[in-house]
Write a protein that holds these residues in place. Structure first.
Motif, PDB file in Angstrom:
ATOM      1  N   LYS A  46     -13.783   7.917   1.673  1.00 40.38           N
ATOM      2  CA  LYS A  46     -12.588   8.327   0.935  1.00 40.38           C
ATOM      3  C   LYS A  46     -12.586   7.768  -0.480  1.00 40.38           C
ATOM      4  O   LYS A  46     -12.106   8.420  -1.409  1.00 40.38           O
ATOM      5  N   ASN A  95       0.819  -1.214   0.000  1.00 41.58           N
ATOM      6  CA  ASN A  95       0.000   0.000   0.000  1.00 41.58           C
ATOM      7  C   ASN A  95       0.855   1.268   0.000  1.00 41.58           C
ATOM      8  O   ASN A  95       0.550   2.242  -0.698  1.00 41.58           O
ATOM      9  N   GLU A 143      -9.010  -1.918   1.805  1.00 41.81           N
ATOM     10  CA  GLU A 143      -9.573  -0.614   1.439  1.00 41.81           C
ATOM     11  C   GLU A 143      -8.490   0.437   1.190  1.00 41.81           C
ATOM     12  O   GLU A 143      -8.660   1.329   0.351  1.00 41.81           O
ATOM     13  N   VAL A 144      -7.338   0.291   1.876  1.00 40.50           N
ATOM     14  CA  VAL A 144      -6.240   1.244   1.673  1.00 40.50           C
ATOM     15  C   VAL A 144      -5.593   1.022   0.306  1.00 40.50           C
ATOM     16  O   VAL A 144      -5.210   1.976  -0.375  1.00 40.50           O
ATOM     17  N   THR A 145      -5.469  -0.234  -0.096  1.00 40.91           N
ATOM     18  CA  THR A 145      -4.911  -0.549  -1.415  1.00 40.91           C
ATOM     19  C   THR A 145      -5.726   0.123  -2.514  1.00 40.91           C
ATOM     20  O   THR A 145      -5.170   0.766  -3.420  1.00 40.91           O
TER      21      THR A 145
END
Length: 584
Positions: free
Chosen positions: A350, A281, A314-316
């Motif tokens: 986001k 990430n 979700e960060v990826t």
């Protein structure tokens, strides 16, 4: 005691704990201080459920010992609600059994203060520590230092550190981390240098460890201090700390935030330890900040399609969406957004914000608005601000008014919201509407967030505001700005005054533009260096369009590479072009 500890180690579930509690009650062991304290401590620190059980059991203890109280305070201090540890300590101080807090009580209480950012309570405990005479305990002193640092009282943290007769590695780490995360990152680097000097290490054996270098790398990231970052990385390699994945992740992040994404990628590819999801990430986000959407998507595909990495989270997806956003890869970004649920990842605010920004920048405002309207959660102010910004770019008055109404309903009073709407009206010469917006701003006393830029020269960080004259050499800096303006005008530069408030004259607008903080930092960089080294500038806000044009021209006319990190990404200006390809 050994019997109780052995039984506790065998407790692998909540029913086991209840069974052991029953056994201790029947056998009479629970009425002895040490077995009871051990049991309470085990329950209080095992999980949220067992902490509640420990609190319930504690209420039936007639005469709790100091260790009983410590167990409960420690458990609350480590929990999701550390403020409960403070309440528990207050109950202890009022208890009729007259249990006296010891060094451990104070330490657990202060750890709760650090997590809850309870500065007032920590000051009160400090006074209590001095009164009780346990202030010479190194662990307790370090905990006090840590709580001051985390609460932002860096002066008290430094004073505590200087007055400590003995310091352990945790003391150094607490102060370095506090300075790095606060507003004094340069001091964190100076402390790291002091600690890592070879002669100091040979005297006290207090060499930086993994925690220390994480603090130093964080300071380098904040400052964009690549030279210091290289020195920290040399130390990491020399002492084999690069075998720690957390350290490697921090190195990748530091290089990426200093604008050296290729160095970050070199660390990523050369890692000797297994890469975590955070590693992937961080690297994808590094490419995103650098505007290299192609490389980011290649890495994302390698992670997802080739089975080389862990499953994306979700960060990826957010990092990949940001990469598409910064590179103008609209169709790829929309495709990513649509495929999230296939990978079992739930969209959050986001993700919606990123795809709305992507579509808005591309002029697909209706499509962006439909996504906002279709959300399964109420859109936040940032989403409407994003849509408002896109409306300003494309002169869509109707969409701008729609977004502004939503922001007003949400109670937003951000200066940028009003300025954007005002500029949309001004572009259409709707001066009555411009005046109405300005009047609302005046009545609401809306304040503009000041632009601040930072640049480092010879290990010293300099700060500039818009129109700043606080630097001792401000006349020379302003003279350089005027020289720059004359030279770039010969190459066709015209100030983009639409980036200035519309209620002042053209000459005033041009003057306001000339002395933006990033232009002052650039001029200072040019007069302070004779070599061809890059000029690094950090900006707290998004770089304005006029400054972007000026940076491109200066990079060509002065043959200098200029790296600007604003609040969202990097801009690398070289030979008259920017790495963002004018899409940001």
């Amino acid at each position: 005691m050994g019997y109780v500890e052995s039984m506790l180690q065998k407790c692998s579930s909540f029913p086991h704990i209840k069974q052991l509690h029953a056994h201790l009650l029947v056998s009479g062991l629970f009425h002895l201080y040490q077995p009871r304290s051990k049991f309470l401590d085990f329950c209080a620190t095992s999980s949220a459920a067992t902490l509640l059980y420990a609190a319930a059991v504690f209420r039936f203890v007639s005469f709790p010992s100091t260790n009983d109280w410590n167990a409960l305070i420690r458990g609350h201090a480590q929990s999701h609600h550390p403020i409960n540890a403070i309440t528990c300590y207050l109950s202890m101080s009022r208890a009729p059994c007259n249990c006296k807090p010891d060094a451990l009580t104070c330490s657990f209480f202060l750890k709760a203060c650090a997590r809850a950012l309870a500065r007032i309570e920590s000051l009160q405990m400090h006074a209590q520590v001095l009164k009780s005479g346990v202030d010479e305990d190194v662990l307790l002193q370090t905990t006090l230092l840590d709580v001051y640092a985390k609460c932002g009282d860096l002066d008290s943290a430094c004073k505590m550190f200087d007055e400590m007769p003995k310091r352990d590695i945790a003391s150094w780490n607490a102060l370095i981390s506090g300075l790095a995360q606060g507003n004094r990152p340069y001091e964190a680097l100076k402390l790291f240098d002091r600690m890592s000097e070879e002669n100091y290490g040979s005297r006290g054996g207090m060499m930086p460890n993994e925690i220390t270098v994480l603090g130093a790398l964080s300071a380098c990231s904040q400052l964009g201090a690549i030279r210091e970052g290289d020195r920290v990385c040399d130390y990491i390699r020399k002492n084999h700390l690069d075998e720690n994945v957390i350290v490697c992740n921090a190195v990748i992040d530091m290089y990426a935030k200093c604008g050296m994404v290729e160095k970050a990628y070199g660390v990523f590819e050369g890692m000797r330890c297994c890469r975590s999801i955070i590693t992937w990430n961080t690297m994808i986000m590094g490419f995103a900040m650098d505007g290299n959407g192609v490389k980011a998507m290649e890495l994302f595909s390698r992670m997802v399609g080739g089975g080389a990495g862990p499953m994306p989270d979700e960060v990826t997806f957010l990092a990949a969406l940001c990469a598409c956003n910064h590179a103008g890869m609209v169709d790829e970004g929309v495709q990513l957004f649509e495929m999230m649920e296939k990978h079992g990842v739930t969209k959050n605010m986001k993700h919606y914000g990123s795809v709305v920004d992507l579509l808005g920048r591309a002029g697909r405002l209706d499509e962006a608005y439909r996504i906002v309207e279709s959300m399964c959660m109420p859109p936040d102010a940032v989403l409407w601000q994003t849509l408002l910004g896109a409306s300003k770019t494309y002169g869509d008055v109707e969409m701008a008014e729609r977004a502004s109404r939503k922001l007003a309903e949400m109670g937003s009073s951000a200066c940028g919201d009003f300025v954007l709407l005002s500029n949309v009206y001004a572009a259409r010469e709707r001066w009555n509407d411009v005046g109405r917006v300005r009047e609302v701003m005046k009545n609401m006393e809306v304040k503009k967030v000041p632009g601040i830029s930072y640049t480092e020269m010879n290990g010293v960080v300099f700060q500039f505001y818009n129109g700043d004259k606080s630097h001792p050499n401000w006349r020379e800096i302003y003279g350089k700005v005027e020289e720059i303006t004359v030279r770039i005008r010969q190459f066709g530069y015209e100030p983009e005054t639409n980036y200035v408030l519309h209620d002042i004259g053209n000459e005033e607008k041009e003057n306001a533009l000339s002395y933006h903080s990033e232009k002052l930092a650039l001029a200072f960089g040019l007069i302070s260096t004779n070599d061809r080294s890059p000029i690094n500038i950090n900006k707290n806000l998004r770089i304005c369009g006029d400054c972007h044009v000026v940076m491109k021209l200066v990079s060509k006319l002065y043959d200098r590479e200029i790296i600007v990190r604003d609040r969202t990404r990097f801009h690398r200006f070289k030979e008259g072009a920017c790495s963002c390809k004018d899409f940001w």
